[in-house]
Design a protein around this motif. Structure first.
Motif, PDB file in Angstrom:
ATOM      1  N   GLU A 185      -9.240  -1.488  -6.683  1.00 43.44           N
ATOM      2  CA  GLU A 185      -9.681  -0.709  -5.147  1.00 43.44           C
ATOM      3  C   GLU A 185      -8.583  -1.307  -4.225  1.00 43.44           C
ATOM      4  O   GLU A 185      -8.218  -2.253  -4.007  1.00 43.44           O
ATOM      5  CB  GLU A 185     -10.849  -1.430  -5.001  1.00 43.44           C
ATOM      6  CG  GLU A 185     -12.010  -0.538  -5.669  1.00 43.44           C
ATOM      7  CD  GLU A 185     -13.516  -0.800  -5.204  1.00 43.44           C
ATOM      8  OE1 GLU A 185     -13.486  -1.012  -3.789  1.00 43.44           O
ATOM      9  OE2 GLU A 185     -14.432  -0.787  -5.919  1.00 43.44           O
ATOM     10  N   ALA A 186      -8.178  -0.108  -3.524  1.00 49.37           N
ATOM     11  CA  ALA A 186      -7.224  -0.756  -2.313  1.00 49.37           C
ATOM     12  C   ALA A 186      -8.028  -0.595  -1.088  1.00 49.37           C
ATOM     13  O   ALA A 186      -8.735  -0.183  -0.577  1.00 49.37           O
ATOM     14  CB  ALA A 186      -6.147   0.733  -2.053  1.00 49.37           C
ATOM     15  N   ILE A 187      -7.367  -1.826  -0.236  1.00 47.19           N
ATOM     16  CA  ILE A 187      -7.915  -2.046   0.909  1.00 47.19           C
ATOM     17  C   ILE A 187      -7.361  -1.200   2.236  1.00 47.19           C
ATOM     18  O   ILE A 187      -6.295  -0.392   1.782  1.00 47.19           O
ATOM     19  CB  ILE A 187      -7.942  -3.513   1.265  1.00 47.19           C
ATOM     20  CG1 ILE A 187      -6.417  -4.066   1.573  1.00 47.19           C
ATOM     21  CG2 ILE A 187      -8.731  -4.260   0.403  1.00 47.19           C
ATOM     22  CD1 ILE A 187      -6.413  -5.469   2.000  1.00 47.19           C
ATOM     23  N   SER A 188      -8.064  -1.020   3.221  1.00 50.30           N
ATOM     24  CA  SER A 188      -7.455  -0.382   4.341  1.00 50.30           C
ATOM     25  C   SER A 188      -6.317  -0.782   5.054  1.00 50.30           C
ATOM     26  O   SER A 188      -6.226  -2.200   4.686  1.00 50.30           O
ATOM     27  CB  SER A 188      -8.621  -0.191   5.378  1.00 50.30           C
ATOM     28  OG  SER A 188      -8.994  -0.984   6.102  1.00 50.30           O
ATOM     29  N   LEU A 208       0.666  -1.088   0.031  1.00 55.35           N
ATOM     30  CA  LEU A 208       0.099   0.141  -0.004  1.00 55.35           C
ATOM     31  C   LEU A 208       0.830   1.339   0.007  1.00 55.35           C
ATOM     32  O   LEU A 208       1.799   1.261   0.780  1.00 55.35           O
ATOM     33  CB  LEU A 208      -0.892   0.052   1.247  1.00 55.35           C
ATOM     34  CG  LEU A 208      -2.115  -0.900   1.535  1.00 55.35           C
ATOM     35  CD1 LEU A 208      -2.845  -0.790   2.777  1.00 55.35           C
ATOM     36  CD2 LEU A 208      -3.061  -0.781   0.233  1.00 55.35           C
ATOM     37  N   ILE A 209       0.668   2.249  -0.711  1.00 57.16           N
ATOM     38  CA  ILE A 209       1.125   3.529  -0.855  1.00 57.16           C
ATOM     39  C   ILE A 209       0.327   4.740  -0.667  1.00 57.16           C
ATOM     40  O   ILE A 209      -0.702   4.518  -1.377  1.00 57.16           O
ATOM     41  CB  ILE A 209       1.958   3.534  -1.907  1.00 57.16           C
ATOM     42  CG1 ILE A 209       3.250   4.871  -1.797  1.00 57.16           C
ATOM     43  CG2 ILE A 209       1.644   3.485  -3.251  1.00 57.16           C
ATOM     44  CD1 ILE A 209       4.110   4.920  -2.625  1.00 57.16           C
ATOM     45  N   PHE A 210       0.418   5.596   0.163  1.00 58.25           N
ATOM     46  CA  PHE A 210      -0.778   6.852   0.239  1.00 58.25           C
ATOM     47  C   PHE A 210       0.187   8.060  -0.119  1.00 58.25           C
ATOM     48  O   PHE A 210       1.248   8.328   0.702  1.00 58.25           O
ATOM     49  CB  PHE A 210      -0.988   6.678   1.722  1.00 58.25           C
ATOM     50  CG  PHE A 210      -2.173   7.829   1.837  1.00 58.25           C
ATOM     51  CD1 PHE A 210      -3.532   7.586   1.696  1.00 58.25           C
ATOM     52  CD2 PHE A 210      -1.953   9.038   2.424  1.00 58.25           C
ATOM     53  CE1 PHE A 210      -4.559   8.463   1.744  1.00 58.25           C
ATOM     54  CE2 PHE A 210      -2.901  10.215   2.653  1.00 58.25           C
ATOM     55  CZ  PHE A 210      -4.098   9.940   2.244  1.00 58.25           C
ATOM     56  N   ALA A 236      -2.987  12.478  -0.980  1.00 54.21           N
ATOM     57  CA  ALA A 236      -4.162  12.168  -0.495  1.00 54.21           C
ATOM     58  C   ALA A 236      -5.102  10.893  -1.004  1.00 54.21           C
ATOM     59  O   ALA A 236      -6.268  10.591  -1.114  1.00 54.21           O
ATOM     60  CB  ALA A 236      -5.285  13.366  -0.459  1.00 54.21           C
ATOM     61  N   LYS A 237      -4.177   9.935  -1.800  1.00 54.97           N
ATOM     62  CA  LYS A 237      -4.516   8.978  -2.579  1.00 54.97           C
ATOM     63  C   LYS A 237      -3.915   7.712  -2.029  1.00 54.97           C
ATOM     64  O   LYS A 237      -2.731   7.631  -2.123  1.00 54.97           O
ATOM     65  CB  LYS A 237      -4.275   9.168  -4.097  1.00 54.97           C
ATOM     66  CG  LYS A 237      -4.921   8.095  -4.972  1.00 54.97           C
ATOM     67  CD  LYS A 237      -4.598   8.570  -6.579  1.00 54.97           C
ATOM     68  CE  LYS A 237      -5.173   7.717  -7.654  1.00 54.97           C
ATOM     69  NZ  LYS A 237      -4.898   7.732  -8.929  1.00 54.97           N
ATOM     70  N   LEU A 238      -4.734   6.760  -1.792  1.00 60.46           N
ATOM     71  CA  LEU A 238      -4.314   5.430  -1.372  1.00 60.46           C
ATOM     72  C   LEU A 238      -4.337   4.285  -2.521  1.00 60.46           C
ATOM     73  O   LEU A 238      -5.326   4.211  -3.180  1.00 60.46           O
ATOM     74  CB  LEU A 238      -5.502   4.823  -0.318  1.00 60.46           C
ATOM     75  CG  LEU A 238      -4.940   3.508   0.133  1.00 60.46           C
ATOM     76  CD1 LEU A 238      -3.427   3.451   0.677  1.00 60.46           C
ATOM     77  CD2 LEU A 238      -5.981   3.001   1.311  1.00 60.46           C
ATOM     78  N   GLN A 239      -3.308   3.659  -2.869  1.00 65.20           N
ATOM     79  CA  GLN A 239      -3.117   2.753  -4.002  1.00 65.20           C
ATOM     80  C   GLN A 239      -2.472   1.645  -3.370  1.00 65.20           C
ATOM     81  O   GLN A 239      -1.754   1.590  -2.436  1.00 65.20           O
ATOM     82  CB  GLN A 239      -2.197   3.321  -5.059  1.00 65.20           C
ATOM     83  CG  GLN A 239      -2.838   4.604  -5.764  1.00 65.20           C
ATOM     84  CD  GLN A 239      -2.025   5.096  -6.912  1.00 65.20           C
ATOM     85  OE1 GLN A 239      -0.788   5.184  -6.928  1.00 65.20           O
ATOM     86  NE2 GLN A 239      -2.626   5.067  -8.129  1.00 65.20           N
ATOM     87  N   GLN A 240      -2.905   0.233  -3.922  1.00 64.68           N
ATOM     88  CA  GLN A 240      -2.463  -1.069  -3.614  1.00 64.68           C
ATOM     89  C   GLN A 240      -1.937  -1.659  -4.945  1.00 64.68           C
ATOM     90  O   GLN A 240      -2.493  -1.592  -5.874  1.00 64.68           O
ATOM     91  CB  GLN A 240      -3.702  -1.744  -2.888  1.00 64.68           C
ATOM     92  CG  GLN A 240      -3.149  -3.236  -2.571  1.00 64.68           C
ATOM     93  CD  GLN A 240      -4.180  -3.935  -2.050  1.00 64.68           C
ATOM     94  OE1 GLN A 240      -5.402  -3.463  -1.801  1.00 64.68           O
ATOM     95  NE2 GLN A 240      -3.802  -5.369  -1.648  1.00 64.68           N
TER      96      GLN A 240
END
Length: 447
Positions: free
Chosen positions: A70-73, A47-49, A52-56
Motif C-alpha cells: 500500500e502506497a502512502i499519500s 512514490l510514482i504515479f 492513475a495508479k500510485l505505487q511506492q
C-alpha cells in the motif's frame, strides 16, 4: 543529521560525464539549481504515479527495490522538521527530489486526459553528489554509506557508452500553422465572452527516437545555459529540463519566493539589434499587462497559505536575458504559515499561473479543450525539498520528455485580447528554435 562526506577523487568533473557513468542507477536525477549542482541516486523510498495508479517502492539493497503493498499519500510521505539549519544557501542537503507533471497538477482541479508516462515521481534521497569548492563530494547518511561510495566510485571510473539519441524523422509541430491560428482565434472568442483574461496556448513538437535522451543532454545544456536545468530518469521515462523559470523557492524562516515569466522577445547576434529587441519588450504595454495578470494570480495562490499581510511584489517587469530570448520577469515573496507543510503549499499552487492563464481553473479547462494532447511533464515542476522544508522548484518550460520511443517538446505563450496571432505563432519558435534545430541534427540518415 550527520553525513558521511568524501571528496570524489576521480577524473570526470562534468555533471554530464558523471550522469553518463551512473546511468543504470535507480532514480537518477540532476539539478543545476542556479550553479549549486547536485546529482542524486538510489532513493531510500520513492512514490510514482502513472496511469492513475500510485505505487511506492523501498530500497532493499544496492539498486534493488520492492513495491510496498500500500502506497502512502504525498503529504504523509514528505515529512519535514523545521529545525534551524546551517544550509544558508538552501542548496540540496538531503531530502526529497522529483517532478510533478502538468497533467497531475491540473487534474487536482479539473478533469483531464493524462499522458501514459509517469505523472509524478518523488524520492527520498540520502545519498548524493554535490559540486562545491571546484570538486564533487559524496554525501550519505545511510548505514552502508562507505559501501555506496565505493560502488559509485567504481562506476565513475569505468567509462560507459550510452546509446546515442537519434531521430527517425525531424521533430516537427503536431499542429499546422492554420491549426494553431484556429486555436488562437477560439481563445480570443473565450476572452471576448468573458470566460478568461489570458490563456497560455501551447503546441507540441514530436519525434520518434532511438537511444538515450541523456546522451544529448550536455549539448542542450551548453546551448541554453539555463539556471534551472535538470534531468530525471525513471524506468523508460526521461525528462530533460533547460528551464529559465523558477516556480517557488522555499527559503529559511518559511520565506517563499516566486518569479513568473511573462513577456518574450528574441535575442540577436548584432548588439544594436539585440538592444532594440530588449527595449521593445521593456516598453511593451501589452506584455506588462499580461505580466501583471499573472502576478495578481500568483499573489492570490500564495496568500492561501501565507501569513496575513506577508505577500509582497518585490520586483515588477524586470528584463532578464537568456541565450535565445529576453524575458520579462516579476517577483513575489511571502511568509508561509507555521503549521503548513511545504509540500501542501507546492501542490496547491501547481500548475503555475504563468503557464495556465487567468482565472486559473477556467484557463485550464480551455487548455484541455483546445490543445488536443496531454502536456505531460511540460509546464509541471522539477525540484527538491530539504528535510527542513527549504527547497526550490522550477517551471518545466524549454523541456524535453522521452517516454519509450516518443520524444516531445512544447512551446507557446500567453494570449490576451491584445495579442497578435502571427506574433504569438512566431513566439513559439523564438523560444525553442535553437533547441529544435540542434535536436534535428541528430536525425538518422534516410534509408
Amino acid at each position: 543529521m550527520s553525513y558521511f562526506q568524501q571528496k570524489l577523487n576521480t577524473q570526470p568533473t562534468s555533471a554530464f560525464e558523471l550522469l553518463s557513468r551512473l546511468y543504470d542507477l535507480t532514480g537518477l536525477v540532476y539539478l543545476h539549481d542556479q550553479g549549486t549542482p547536485v546529482i542524486a541516486f538510489l532513493p531510500q523510498d520513492f512514490l510514482i504515479f502513472q496511469q492513475a495508479k500510485l505505487q511506492q517502492f523501498q530500497q532493499i539493497q544496492f539498486n534493488q527495490y520492492r513495491r510496498n503493498n500500500e502506497a502512502i499519500s504525498l503529504i504523509e510521505f514528505s515529512k519535514f522538521h523545521h529545525a534551524p539549519t546551517s544550509n544558508r544557501n538552501n542548496s540540496f542537503n538531503g531530502g526529497y527530489i522529483g517532478f510533478f507533471s502538468y497533467d497531475y497538477s491540473a487534474d487536482q482541479f479539473i478533469e483531464i486526459d493524462a499522458h501514459p508516462q509517469p505523472s509524478f515521481f518523488l524520492g527520498q534521497y540520502s545519498s548524493f553528489l554535490k559540486f562545491q569548492e571546484d570538486a564533487w563530494y559524496f554525501y550519505s547518511n545511510e548505514d552502508q554509506a562507505e559501501y555506496i561510495y565505493q560502488e559509485i566510485l567504481n562506476r565513475v571510473n569505468e567509462p560507459k557508452q550510452m546509446p546515442a539519441l537519434s531521430l527517425d524523422k525531424q521533430c516537427r509541430p503536431r499542429w499546422s500553422k492554420s491549426e494553431y491560428l484556429n486555436a488562437f482565434h477560439q481563445v480570443q472568442e473565450y476572452i471576448k465572452a468573458g470566460d478568461c483574461y489570458q490563456i497560455n496556448l501551447t503546441q507540441e513538437f514530436t519525434a520518434h527516437v532511438q537511444g538515450s535522451l541523456l546522451s544529448r543532454a550536455n549539448d542542450l545544456w551548453e546551448l541554453t545555459q539555463a539556471p534551472y536545468a535538470g534531468y530525471l530518469k525513471i524506468n523508460d521515462f526521461e525528462l530533460l529540463s533547460c528551464s529559465p523559470e523558477l516556480f517557488i523557492e522555499f527559503k529559511n524562516n518559511r520565506e517563499i519566493k516566486t518569479r513568473p515569466i511573462k513577456g518574450t522577445m528574441p535575442r540577436f547576434d548584432d548588439p544594436q539589434q539585440d538592444q532594440i529587441s530588449k527595449d521593445k519588450l521593456s516598453q511593451s504595454e501589452k506584455d506588462q499587462a499580461e505580466n501583471v495578470m499573472i502576478v495578481d494570480l500568483l499573489r492570490n495562490d500564495l496568500s492561501v497559505y501565507a501569513e496575513t499581510g506577508s505577500v509582497e511584489t518585490t520586483k515588477l517587469f524586470e528584463i532578464e536575458s537568456f541565450n535565445q530570448v529576453h524575458h520579462m520577469v516579476s517577483e513575489i515573496t511571502a511568509t508561509l504559515k507555521a503549521e503548513i507543510n511545504p509540500m501542501q503549499m507546492l501542490l496547491s499552487a501547481l500548475p503555475g499561473g504563468s503557464i495556465t492563464g487567468a482565472p486559473k481553473i477556467r484557463a485550464m479547462q480551455i487548455i484541455e479543450e483546445l490543445e488536443g494532447a496531454p502536456r505531460g511533464a511540460y509546464c509541471g515542476s522539477l525540484g527538491y525539498f530539504n528535510f527542513d522544508g527549504t527547497g526550490s522548484w522550477n517551471i518545466l518550460i524549454r523541456s524535453i520528455q522521452k517516454y519509450q520511443n516518443q520524444l516531445s517538446m512544447w512551446a507557446g505563450g500567453g494570449i490576451t485580447i491584445a495579442s497578435d496571432a502571427e506574433a504569438e505563432y512566431q513566439e513559439c519558435f523564438d523560444k525553442i528554435s535553437a533547441m529544435l534545430d540542434l535536436l534535428n541534427t541528430w536525425q538518422t540518415s534516410e534509408r
